[in-house]
Motif scaffolding. Structure first.
Motif, mmCIF file in Angstrom:
data_model
loop_
_atom_site.group_PDB
_atom_site.id
_atom_site.type_symbol
_atom_site.label_atom_id
_atom_site.label_comp_id
_atom_site.label_asym_id
_atom_site.label_seq_id
_atom_site.Cartn_x
_atom_site.Cartn_y
_atom_site.Cartn_z
ATOM 1 N N LEU A 27 0.799 -1.232 0.007
ATOM 2 C CA LEU A 27 -0.097 -0.179 0.007
ATOM 3 C C LEU A 27 0.834 1.251 0.136
ATOM 4 C CD1 LEU A 27 -3.000 0.914 0.013
ATOM 5 C CD2 LEU A 27 -2.881 1.000 2.603
ATOM 6 N N LEU A 31 0.781 3.735 -2.971
ATOM 7 C CA LEU A 31 0.419 5.262 -2.423
ATOM 8 C C LEU A 31 1.504 6.186 -2.660
ATOM 9 C CD1 LEU A 31 -1.216 5.857 0.953
ATOM 10 C CD2 LEU A 31 0.327 7.285 0.002
ATOM 11 N N VAL A 34 1.024 6.623 -6.760
ATOM 12 C CA VAL A 34 -0.117 6.962 -7.283
ATOM 13 C C VAL A 34 -0.837 8.362 -6.755
ATOM 14 C CG1 VAL A 34 -2.339 6.532 -8.250
ATOM 15 C CG2 VAL A 34 -0.445 4.934 -8.390
ATOM 16 N N SER A 35 -0.812 8.215 -5.612
ATOM 17 C CA SER A 35 -1.728 9.086 -4.642
ATOM 18 C C SER A 35 -0.873 10.472 -4.294
ATOM 19 C CB SER A 35 -2.476 8.578 -3.517
ATOM 20 O OG SER A 35 -2.760 7.073 -3.770
ATOM 21 N N LEU A 42 -3.427 18.250 -1.777
ATOM 22 C CA LEU A 42 -4.636 18.347 -1.083
ATOM 23 C C LEU A 42 -4.864 19.852 -0.217
ATOM 24 C CD1 LEU A 42 -7.537 16.822 -1.131
ATOM 25 C CD2 LEU A 42 -6.824 15.926 0.998
ATOM 26 N N LEU A 46 -7.623 22.701 -0.955
ATOM 27 C CA LEU A 46 -8.783 22.792 -0.073
ATOM 28 C C LEU A 46 -8.625 24.460 0.166
ATOM 29 C CD1 LEU A 46 -8.436 20.010 2.698
ATOM 30 C CD2 LEU A 46 -10.295 20.616 0.851
ATOM 31 N N LEU A 49 -9.856 26.150 -2.458
ATOM 32 C CA LEU A 49 -11.418 26.410 -2.434
ATOM 33 C C LEU A 49 -12.045 27.278 -1.211
ATOM 34 C CD1 LEU A 49 -13.292 24.217 -3.739
ATOM 35 C CD2 LEU A 49 -13.460 22.860 -1.678
ATOM 36 N N VAL A 50 -11.628 27.132 -0.322
ATOM 37 C CA VAL A 50 -11.846 28.140 0.853
ATOM 38 C C VAL A 50 -11.578 29.430 0.837
ATOM 39 C CG1 VAL A 50 -11.694 28.446 3.457
ATOM 40 C CG2 VAL A 50 -11.639 26.204 2.515
ATOM 41 N N ILE A 54 -14.955 29.284 -3.028
ATOM 42 C CA ILE A 54 -16.356 29.521 -2.207
ATOM 43 C C ILE A 54 -16.737 30.893 -2.224
ATOM 44 C CG2 ILE A 54 -17.412 29.176 0.153
ATOM 45 C CD1 ILE A 54 -16.062 26.451 0.252
ATOM 46 N N VAL A 58 -20.097 32.407 -3.776
ATOM 47 C CA VAL A 58 -21.146 33.415 -2.574
ATOM 48 C C VAL A 58 -21.205 34.875 -3.441
ATOM 49 C CG1 VAL A 58 -21.027 34.625 -0.639
ATOM 50 C CG2 VAL A 58 -20.278 32.337 -0.442
ATOM 51 N N ASP A 74 -28.414 39.053 7.256
ATOM 52 C CA ASP A 74 -28.941 37.616 6.918
ATOM 53 C C ASP A 74 -29.058 37.532 5.533
ATOM 54 O OD1 ASP A 74 -29.815 34.864 6.711
ATOM 55 O OD2 ASP A 74 -31.724 35.305 7.823
ATOM 56 N N TRP A 75 -27.874 37.592 4.725
ATOM 57 C CA TRP A 75 -27.907 37.771 3.300
ATOM 58 C C TRP A 75 -28.622 36.706 2.381
ATOM 59 C CZ3 TRP A 75 -26.132 34.499 -0.122
ATOM 60 C CH2 TRP A 75 -24.784 33.458 0.062
ATOM 61 N N PHE A 297 -25.001 45.829 -2.012
ATOM 62 C CA PHE A 297 -24.143 44.886 -2.224
ATOM 63 C C PHE A 297 -24.456 43.738 -3.653
ATOM 64 C CE2 PHE A 297 -24.360 46.128 2.086
ATOM 65 C CZ PHE A 297 -22.979 46.379 2.485
ATOM 66 N N MET B 1 -6.638 1.388 -1.154
ATOM 67 C CA MET B 1 -6.693 2.427 -2.289
ATOM 68 C C MET B 1 -8.197 3.208 -2.112
ATOM 69 S SD MET B 1 -5.012 4.199 -4.034
ATOM 70 C CE MET B 1 -5.467 5.701 -5.091
ATOM 71 N N LEU B 4 -8.519 5.055 0.949
ATOM 72 C CA LEU B 4 -7.685 6.076 0.912
ATOM 73 C C LEU B 4 -8.660 7.169 0.201
ATOM 74 C CD1 LEU B 4 -4.958 7.411 1.583
ATOM 75 C CD2 LEU B 4 -4.883 7.305 -1.147
ATOM 76 N N ALA B 15 -14.307 19.939 5.242
ATOM 77 C CA ALA B 15 -13.532 20.925 5.083
ATOM 78 C C ALA B 15 -14.465 21.882 4.355
ATOM 79 C CB ALA B 15 -12.503 20.833 4.206
ATOM 80 N N ALA B 19 -16.134 25.131 5.812
ATOM 81 C CA ALA B 19 -15.978 26.305 5.149
ATOM 82 C C ALA B 19 -17.298 27.101 4.871
ATOM 83 C CB ALA B 19 -15.150 26.295 3.933
ATOM 84 N N ALA B 23 -18.519 30.726 5.845
ATOM 85 C CA ALA B 23 -18.855 31.664 5.065
ATOM 86 C C ALA B 23 -20.298 32.316 5.189
ATOM 87 C CB ALA B 23 -18.942 31.089 3.459
ATOM 88 N N GLY B 26 -22.698 33.512 11.383
ATOM 89 C CA GLY B 26 -22.921 34.538 11.870
ATOM 90 C C GLY B 26 -24.042 35.136 11.557
ATOM 91 N N GLY B 27 -24.812 35.890 12.482
ATOM 92 C CA GLY B 27 -25.865 36.839 12.361
ATOM 93 C C GLY B 27 -27.097 35.752 12.248
ATOM 94 N N THR B 28 -26.962 34.893 11.337
ATOM 95 C CA THR B 28 -28.201 33.927 10.936
ATOM 96 C C THR B 28 -28.580 33.301 12.255
ATOM 97 O OG1 THR B 28 -26.696 32.366 10.103
ATOM 98 C CG2 THR B 28 -27.735 33.786 8.417
ATOM 99 N N THR B 94 -22.355 41.873 9.623
ATOM 100 C CA THR B 94 -22.435 40.679 8.494
ATOM 101 C C THR B 94 -21.803 39.408 9.333
ATOM 102 O OG1 THR B 94 -21.436 42.237 7.347
ATOM 103 C CG2 THR B 94 -21.936 40.100 6.196
#
Lengths: 331, 440
Positions: A27, A31, A34-35, A42, A46, A49-50, A54, A58, A74-75, A297, B1, B4, B15, B19, B23, B26-28, B94
């Protein structure tokens, strides 16, 4: 590809150490092969993404909502407005759209001039600094000062210098050199564009200088020596050797400078405050004012999405053209 | 595998959901009124009132210690510059991560009330701080939209006055400060010569522009908003008011063109250096003293009105300026926050703090202190009592400050560059400002 999926049997696998089961060893080996690259990617994925994707999502959702002070707490509860925010932004006959279009043109003109001048000054300085002379190290360090200074402190100093009655600029231009009939305004009216451009170039060219200088280090000296023997002068050497060799560096440099300058917020904000003069109303500050100062906004988000689309298109087009150019050059 | 992959997928999903929660958190979740989960601490955002942040800390810290001794509640103080305050409040609104108690500019009351983030001051809450009757009416007029429970409690009150340089007046042979605008222009022309100017302005300061235009607007019978809260920026009264103000530079030439780019109180510096003979300002005494003037060097008079007699309705000569104290609805120490507001609005603290800041207490009993009988503070106090009006208490007030303030800034830039400022150009700028206002 086949070598990856069916790796040749290794010594380890052929003769596992005594006392350990072969399956537990297989393994980690697979690992790693390949991984592992994905695993290593990662955290970055991530974070991307954050931090980017995202909030971008939004922002896109917000652009379809009527998001004012009544809903910022409270959008999610803000009513949907469909394409209204976009329609408002691109209705060039109404004040909101007209002002956005105006600020777009101001930004394009500002970006083209600023990037062009930064590149030109940076390249000229870098080429000049290739020669060995006394004090070169010191001069190089001095050139980098604008790049090293905190933006806010530097720009606020410029704003003092640009003040009409007490600023250094008018003192030199008008009082000492007598170049102007009266003391011009720099922070309001049409001259504000010149003031903004000056600060932007002052702030941006050392970066171009740094990158071009690094690029120049990679050009073999022999090429210049050979060219000199063949009778090529300084300008011909720059045109035939330096510029073509710098091409990949310049491609990245111009793109980065373009994106930074087009989105520059700090310089106009510190120089002019919340509401920039019309002549220097850059799109970043215009969008800021639309969303955070007038608390609209939703419309601000729609404008940001439009800006993002424009930048994506330009960047894609630029990459397409430059990479095609490189292929033909390689061939 | 496979294990994994499952693990990686799980990690991603966790995650992601984490997130997503951050995002839009708060507030809500904290919709209702605050709790008393942490009764021993409070966070307080004070606006920068003094000459600098350090001065504010010096004034406030001993008072907060006093409060701690009385109640056992520790107050964490943060002084926030004016330029950042509104953005910080919006960010706190916000995210739901804000202070327990905070200062707000009183003109923002309605705008911030509309967000629903501030604790409404209903009868019960007012009872906890000694009742509504303790406060001056004019100050209570700037605490939120009419017909709703106030979103804040008045803390410091201010109004505009005309500050004039006695020596410059004497030199020009002028015996008393102008009481009407015609007078102001007449003496202004006598004073504007030899590189000196009659009146100071802050042409690039949007908020100051609004304050001046509002008071003049009242005198021309304009309110900038109708009864339904819809903007009426292009009414004849509003256009005349804005034109009158910009004309002091464009036509009457009693304001120096350079003032068009002022936004950092440079006009006060010019006044202190004897370059400008008059300024229209709120409580400028401490600034003048800090810049080397002696209290006898300047005089204070009411801001001129058309008739020369400030009073009700069309003789309004100032907006009701000042600072309010608000509580964030989702505070973790509701009782403590109310106790803190009670402390800050108590007679003794009101007299002490307003003395320190050169403002006027919005609490009637505290106004009796002899400190507010001084020449300058007496003018400010009488103006507040007789001839000041609150800025429109509508949810879009903060947008009005920006849009009309920017329009006036542009008109000043035109005037400074020698371009004509006409009724049409004023109307066109105000019309653009109006069309940029949000629909709601």
């Amino acid at each position: 590809m086949t070598t990856l999926t069916t790796p040749p049997p290794s010594k380890e696998r052929a003769a596992p150490p005594a006392g350990k089961r072969p399956s537990r060893l297989r393994l980690p080996a697979r690992l790693r092969r390949v991984s592992l690259p994905y695993l290593l990617l990662l955290p970055a994925l991530l974070l991307e993404l954050v931090v980017h994707l995202i909030p971008m999502g939004v922002g896109i959702v917000m652009s379809f909502k009527e998001l004012t002070q009544f809903f910022i707490r409270d959008w999610g509860a803000a009513p949907w407005t469909g394409l209204d925010n976009y329609k408002l932004s691109v209705d060039f006959d109404a004040p909101v759209g007209e002002a956005l279009l105006h600020s777009f043109f101001v930004t394009v003109a500002f970006t083209v001039l600023s990037v062009g001048l930064c590149w030109l000054i940076g390249t000229a300085a870098a080429v000049f600094m290739q020669e060995h002379f006394r004090g070169r190290g010191l001069l190089r360090a001095v050139f980098l000062i604008p790049y090293a200074l905190p933006v806010y402190a530097a720009v606020i100093t410029w704003s003092f210098m640009f003040q009409r009655d007490t600023g250094l600029i008018n003192h030199v231009l008008h009082d000492q050199l007598g170049l102007t009939d009266s003391r011009p305004f720099w922070l309001i009216g049409d001259n504000s564009f010149v003031a903004l451009l000056t600060v932007s170039v002052w702030k941006g060219w050392p970066f171009a200088f740094l990158i071009v200088m690094a690029g120049l280090q990679n050009i073999p000296k022999e090429q210049y020596e050979a060219a000199a023997i063949d009778g090529a002068g300084m300008w011909q050497q720059v045109r035939r050797i330096t510029l073509p060799s710098l091409r990949p560096v310049n491609q990245v440099l111009v793109l980065v400078l373009f994106l930074w300058t087009f989105n520059d917020f700090n310089t106009p904000y510190v120089l002019f405050g919340k509401s920039a003069p019309e002549a220097a109303d850059l799109i970043s500050i215009h969008i800021y004012q639309s969303s955070f100062v007038t608390w609209n906004f939703g419309t601000g988000s729609a404008m940001s999405v439009l800006l993002l689309l424009f930048l994506l298109l330009v960047t894609a087009g630029y990459l397409l053209v430059t990479s095609r150019g490189r292929k033909t050059a390689d061939v | 595998m496979r294990r994994l992959r499952a693990l990686a997928a799980l990690a991603t999903v966790t995650a992601l959901s984490g997130a997503t929660l951050t995002a839009c958190g708060g507030g809500t979740s904290t919709g209702g009124e605050g709790s008393n989960a942490s009764p021993k601490t409070l966070t307080y955002w004070a606006s920068n009132q003094g000459p600098n942040i350090a001065a504010d800390k010096k004034i406030l810290t001993p008072e907060l210690k006093k409060f701690e001794q009385q109640t056992g509640i520790k107050v964490k103080l943060e002084v926030i510059p004016w330029s950042d305050l509104l953005n910080r409040i919006l960010a706190a609104t916000t995210s739901g991560q804000g202070p327990d108690v905070l200062n707000i500019g009183n003109t923002w009351s309605s705008s911030l009330q509309a967000t629903g983030a501030l604790l409404p001051w209903d009868a019960e809450n007012f009872k906890a701080i000694g009742g509504k009757d303790r406060f001056v009416d004019a100050a209570l007029g700037s605490t939120g939209t009419e017909g709703k429970d106030p979103a804040a409690v008045p803390l410091y009150s201010l109004s505009y006055a005309l500050y004039y340089n006695k020596a410059m007046f004497k030199e020009a042979g002028i015996s008393k400060p102008p009481a009407t605008w015609d007078d102001l222009v007449t003496v202004g022309k006598k004073l504007s010569k030899d590189g000196k100017w009659a009146l100071g302005a802050e042409g690039s300061n949007l908020v100051n522009n609004i304050h001046q235009a509002f008071a003049l607007g009242k005198q021309h019978g304009a309110d900038f908003f109708d009864a339904q809260g819809k903007p009426t920026f292009t009414s004849n009264g509003a256009v005349s008011a804005v034109k009158q103000y910009v004309d002091f530079m464009a036509k009457d030439k009693i304001i120096a063109p350079g003032n068009a780019e002022y936004a950092q109180n440079q006009s006060l510096r010019d006044f202190a250096q004897g370059k400008t003979a008059m300024v229209l300002w709120q409580a400028a005494a401490t600034t003048f003293e800090a810049q080397g003037m002696k209290p006898d060097d300047w005089g204070v008079a009411p801001v001129p009105v058309a008739s020369g007699k400030p009073g009700a309705e069309r003789q309004v000569n100032s907006m009701v300026a000042g600072i309010n104290l608000a509580v964030f609805k989702n505070t973790d120490n509701l009782d403590g926050a109310r106790k803190f507001v009670k402390f800050m609005t108590s007679d003794a603290e009101q007299a002490h703090l307003n003395k320190a800041y050169g403002s006027i207490p919005p609490v009637t009993a505290a106004q009796k202190d002899a400190a507010f009988d001084r020449q300058d503070t007496a003018v400010l106090r009488d103006t507040l009592r007789k001839s000041a009006a609150p800025l429109p208490q509508v949810p879009n007030e903060s947008q009005f400050e920006t849009s009309v303030g920017t329009a006036i800034k542009k008109l000043f830039a035109d005037a400074a560059a020698g371009r004509p400022v006409t009724t049409e150009s004023v109307k066109s700028e105000l019309s653009k400002a109006q069309q940029q206002m949000p629909k709601s």
